[in-house]
Scaffold this motif. Structure first.
Motif, PDB file in Angstrom:
ATOM      1  N   ASP A  13      11.282   6.994   6.657  1.00  0.00           N
ATOM      2  CA  ASP A  13      10.920   5.577   6.525  1.00  0.00           C
ATOM      3  C   ASP A  13      10.008   5.114   7.665  1.00  0.00           C
ATOM      4  OD1 ASP A  13      12.242   5.149   4.131  1.00  0.00           O
ATOM      5  OD2 ASP A  13      14.137   4.652   5.124  1.00  0.00           O
ATOM      6  N   GLY A  14      10.276   5.578   8.877  1.00  0.00           N
ATOM      7  CA  GLY A  14       9.414   5.241  10.008  1.00  0.00           C
ATOM      8  C   GLY A  14       8.013   5.813   9.829  1.00  0.00           C
ATOM      9  N   LEU A  15       7.937   7.029   9.360  1.00  0.00           N
ATOM     10  CA  LEU A  15       6.645   7.663   9.076  1.00  0.00           C
ATOM     11  C   LEU A  15       5.912   6.895   7.982  1.00  0.00           C
ATOM     12  CD1 LEU A  15       4.585   9.989   9.267  1.00  0.00           C
ATOM     13  CD2 LEU A  15       6.045  11.270   7.688  1.00  0.00           C
ATOM     14  N   ARG A  16       6.621   6.541   6.929  1.00  0.00           N
ATOM     15  CA  ARG A  16       6.023   5.797   5.818  1.00  0.00           C
ATOM     16  C   ARG A  16       5.466   4.453   6.290  1.00  0.00           C
ATOM     17  NH1 ARG A  16      10.102   5.752   2.599  1.00  0.00           N
ATOM     18  NH2 ARG A  16       9.487   7.613   1.477  1.00  0.00           N
ATOM     19  N   ARG A  17       6.231   3.734   7.094  1.00  0.00           N
ATOM     20  CA  ARG A  17       5.754   2.440   7.606  1.00  0.00           C
ATOM     21  C   ARG A  17       4.496   2.618   8.458  1.00  0.00           C
ATOM     22  NH1 ARG A  17      11.263   1.716   8.148  1.00  0.00           N
ATOM     23  NH2 ARG A  17      11.220   2.251  10.362  1.00  0.00           N
ATOM     24  N   ALA A  18       4.496   3.613   9.315  1.00  0.00           N
ATOM     25  CA  ALA A  18       3.345   3.854  10.193  1.00  0.00           C
ATOM     26  C   ALA A  18       2.107   4.259   9.405  1.00  0.00           C
ATOM     27  CB  ALA A  18       3.692   4.926  11.222  1.00  0.00           C
ATOM     28  N   ARG A  19       2.284   4.992   8.326  1.00  0.00           N
ATOM     29  CA  ARG A  19       1.141   5.422   7.512  1.00  0.00           C
ATOM     30  C   ARG A  19       0.677   4.336   6.544  1.00  0.00           C
ATOM     31  NH1 ARG A  19       1.429  11.334   7.457  1.00  0.00           N
ATOM     32  NH2 ARG A  19       1.229  11.800   9.658  1.00  0.00           N
ATOM     33  N   THR A  20       1.588   3.466   6.140  1.00  0.00           N
ATOM     34  CA  THR A  20       1.247   2.413   5.180  1.00  0.00           C
ATOM     35  C   THR A  20       0.480   1.276   5.839  1.00  0.00           C
ATOM     36  OG1 THR A  20       3.189   2.970   3.858  1.00  0.00           O
ATOM     37  CG2 THR A  20       2.197   0.824   3.460  1.00  0.00           C
ATOM     38  N   LEU A  21       0.816   0.932   7.056  1.00  0.00           N
ATOM     39  CA  LEU A  21       0.175  -0.187   7.740  1.00  0.00           C
ATOM     40  C   LEU A  21      -1.350  -0.036   7.838  1.00  0.00           C
ATOM     41  CD1 LEU A  21       0.381  -2.887   9.210  1.00  0.00           C
ATOM     42  CD2 LEU A  21       0.796  -1.589  11.326  1.00  0.00           C
ATOM     43  N   PRO A  22      -1.876   1.098   8.313  1.00  0.00           N
ATOM     44  CA  PRO A  22      -3.343   1.221   8.375  1.00  0.00           C
ATOM     45  C   PRO A  22      -4.003   1.141   6.992  1.00  0.00           C
ATOM     46  CG  PRO A  22      -2.305   2.920   9.701  1.00  0.00           C
ATOM     47  CD  PRO A  22      -1.221   2.249   8.925  1.00  0.00           C
ATOM     48  N   LEU A  23      -3.359   1.706   5.982  1.00  0.00           N
ATOM     49  CA  LEU A  23      -3.899   1.635   4.628  1.00  0.00           C
ATOM     50  C   LEU A  23      -3.940   0.188   4.145  1.00  0.00           C
ATOM     51  CD1 LEU A  23      -4.894   3.011   2.056  1.00  0.00           C
ATOM     52  CD2 LEU A  23      -2.498   3.305   1.396  1.00  0.00           C
ATOM     53  N   THR A  24      -2.864  -0.539   4.373  1.00  0.00           N
ATOM     54  CA  THR A  24      -2.801  -1.948   3.985  1.00  0.00           C
ATOM     55  C   THR A  24      -3.880  -2.754   4.704  1.00  0.00           C
ATOM     56  OG1 THR A  24      -0.423  -1.720   3.623  1.00  0.00           O
ATOM     57  CG2 THR A  24      -1.269  -3.961   3.871  1.00  0.00           C
ATOM     58  N   GLU A  25      -4.042  -2.510   5.998  1.00  0.00           N
ATOM     59  CA  GLU A  25      -5.065  -3.226   6.773  1.00  0.00           C
ATOM     60  C   GLU A  25      -6.471  -2.882   6.296  1.00  0.00           C
ATOM     61  OE1 GLU A  25      -4.096  -2.193  10.789  1.00  0.00           O
ATOM     62  OE2 GLU A  25      -2.600  -3.780  10.957  1.00  0.00           O
ATOM     63  N   CYS A  26      -6.686  -1.620   5.950  1.00  0.00           N
ATOM     64  CA  CYS A  26      -8.006  -1.197   5.451  1.00  0.00           C
ATOM     65  C   CYS A  26      -8.332  -1.872   4.125  1.00  0.00           C
ATOM     66  CB  CYS A  26      -8.043   0.322   5.308  1.00  0.00           C
ATOM     67  SG  CYS A  26      -9.628   0.947   4.718  1.00  0.00           S
ATOM     68  N   VAL A  27      -7.382  -1.888   3.213  1.00  0.00           N
ATOM     69  CA  VAL A  27      -7.598  -2.534   1.911  1.00  0.00           C
ATOM     70  C   VAL A  27      -7.890  -4.022   2.103  1.00  0.00           C
ATOM     71  CG1 VAL A  27      -6.476  -3.186  -0.248  1.00  0.00           C
ATOM     72  CG2 VAL A  27      -6.284  -0.840   0.588  1.00  0.00           C
ATOM     73  N   ALA A  28      -7.145  -4.687   2.979  1.00  0.00           N
ATOM     74  CA  ALA A  28      -7.388  -6.108   3.247  1.00  0.00           C
ATOM     75  C   ALA A  28      -8.786  -6.323   3.820  1.00  0.00           C
ATOM     76  CB  ALA A  28      -6.321  -6.650   4.210  1.00  0.00           C
ATOM     77  N   ASP A  29      -9.215  -5.443   4.734  1.00  0.00           N
ATOM     78  CA  ASP A  29     -10.545  -5.546   5.319  1.00  0.00           C
ATOM     79  C   ASP A  29     -11.623  -5.339   4.262  1.00  0.00           C
ATOM     80  OD1 ASP A  29     -11.896  -5.817   8.025  1.00  0.00           O
ATOM     81  OD2 ASP A  29     -12.863  -4.000   7.257  1.00  0.00           O
ATOM     82  N   MET A  30     -11.412  -4.367   3.390  1.00  0.00           N
ATOM     83  CA  MET A  30     -12.398  -4.112   2.328  1.00  0.00           C
ATOM     84  C   MET A  30     -12.484  -5.303   1.368  1.00  0.00           C
ATOM     85  SD  MET A  30     -11.720  -0.116   1.519  1.00  0.00           S
ATOM     86  CE  MET A  30     -13.331   0.495   1.067  1.00  0.00           C
ATOM     87  N   LYS A  31     -11.351  -5.911   1.067  1.00  0.00           N
ATOM     88  CA  LYS A  31     -11.361  -7.099   0.201  1.00  0.00           C
ATOM     89  C   LYS A  31     -12.093  -8.254   0.880  1.00  0.00           C
ATOM     90  CE  LYS A  31      -7.213  -6.200  -2.495  1.00  0.00           C
ATOM     91  NZ  LYS A  31      -5.812  -6.604  -2.772  1.00  0.00           N
ATOM     92  N   ARG A  32     -11.903  -8.381   2.185  1.00  0.00           N
ATOM     93  CA  ARG A  32     -12.542  -9.472   2.921  1.00  0.00           C
ATOM     94  C   ARG A  32     -14.050  -9.293   3.023  1.00  0.00           C
ATOM     95  NH1 ARG A  32     -11.777 -11.205   9.224  1.00  0.00           N
ATOM     96  NH2 ARG A  32     -13.125 -13.023   9.109  1.00  0.00           N
ATOM     97  N   TRP A  33     -14.509  -8.091   3.378  1.00  0.00           N
ATOM     98  CA  TRP A  33     -15.918  -7.858   3.673  1.00  0.00           C
ATOM     99  C   TRP A  33     -16.682  -7.164   2.561  1.00  0.00           C
ATOM    100  CZ3 TRP A  33     -17.405 -10.673   7.512  1.00  0.00           C
ATOM    101  CH2 TRP A  33     -16.518 -10.979   8.525  1.00  0.00           C
ATOM    102  N   GLY A  34     -15.997  -6.601   1.592  1.00  0.00           N
ATOM    103  CA  GLY A  34     -16.678  -5.870   0.536  1.00  0.00           C
ATOM    104  C   GLY A  34     -17.433  -4.675   1.092  1.00  0.00           C
ATOM    105  N   LEU A  35     -18.511  -4.326   0.491  1.00  0.00           N
ATOM    106  CA  LEU A  35     -19.273  -3.144   0.919  1.00  0.00           C
ATOM    107  C   LEU A  35     -20.266  -3.448   2.031  1.00  0.00           C
ATOM    108  CD1 LEU A  35     -19.862  -1.277  -2.444  1.00  0.00           C
ATOM    109  CD2 LEU A  35     -18.161  -0.832  -0.680  1.00  0.00           C
ATOM    110  N   THR A  36     -20.195  -4.640   2.625  1.00  0.00           N
ATOM    111  CA  THR A  36     -21.113  -4.936   3.726  1.00  0.00           C
ATOM    112  C   THR A  36     -20.797  -4.108   4.963  1.00  0.00           C
ATOM    113  OG1 THR A  36     -19.754  -6.790   4.492  1.00  0.00           O
ATOM    114  CG2 THR A  36     -21.534  -7.298   2.938  1.00  0.00           C
ATOM    115  N   CYS A  37     -19.543  -3.668   5.106  1.00  0.00           N
ATOM    116  CA  CYS A  37     -19.136  -2.870   6.267  1.00  0.00           C
ATOM    117  C   CYS A  37     -18.801  -1.432   5.901  1.00  0.00           C
ATOM    118  CB  CYS A  37     -17.913  -3.491   6.929  1.00  0.00           C
ATOM    119  SG  CYS A  37     -18.215  -5.112   7.618  1.00  0.00           S
ATOM    120  N   TYR A  38     -18.852  -1.109   4.642  1.00  0.00           N
ATOM    121  CA  TYR A  38     -18.458   0.225   4.177  1.00  0.00           C
ATOM    122  C   TYR A  38     -19.594   0.845   3.376  1.00  0.00           C
ATOM    123  CZ  TYR A  38     -13.851  -1.271   5.586  1.00  0.00           C
ATOM    124  OH  TYR A  38     -12.795  -1.710   6.324  1.00  0.00           O
ATOM    125  N   VAL A  39     -19.794   2.137   3.581  1.00  0.00           N
ATOM    126  CA  VAL A  39     -20.864   2.844   2.895  1.00  0.00           C
ATOM    127  C   VAL A  39     -20.231   3.893   1.975  1.00  0.00           C
ATOM    128  CG1 VAL A  39     -22.910   4.291   3.162  1.00  0.00           C
ATOM    129  CG2 VAL A  39     -22.401   2.516   4.863  1.00  0.00           C
TER     130      VAL A  39
END
Length: 106
Positions: A13-39
């Protein structure tokens, strides 16, 4: 999970939480900025200039899917990472999903 060293994460569970947080943050960032910051691109070809980055990171991709990506793909991708990187390339992990070392790695 017998190959995993549990000295940092106490349990799955600790491993899952640590691995899920960056993925969640990345998805939120992609939703916020779209492809302006991602290639979007498809390896082994990268649409960047030679030595464009000081540091290039490949996390949980190369070697992890060794049964799906052949030796030639790995070589071409590493050469492409070297082409676009000025100083340092970090590739991890260097094992497959079962914790086995990549068979062609010396």
């Amino acid at each position: 999970m017998s190959h995993y060293k549990w000295d940092y994460f106490k349990d799955v569970d600790g491993l899952r939480r640590a691995r899920t947080l960056p993925l969640t943050e990345c998805v939120a960032d992609m939703k916020r900025w779209g492809l302006t910051c991602y290639v979007p691109t498809v390896l082994p070809n990268l649409p960047f200039a030679d030595k464009q980055f000081d540091l290039t990171l490949s996390a949980h991709f190369l070697f992890t899917y060794a049964e799906r990506l052949d030796y030639d793909f790995h070589i071409r991708t590493i050469k492409e990472l070297a082409r676009v990187t000025r100083e340092e390339i970090r590739i991890f992990p260097t094992v497959d999903m079962d914790g086995n070392r990549y068979s062609w790695m010396i």
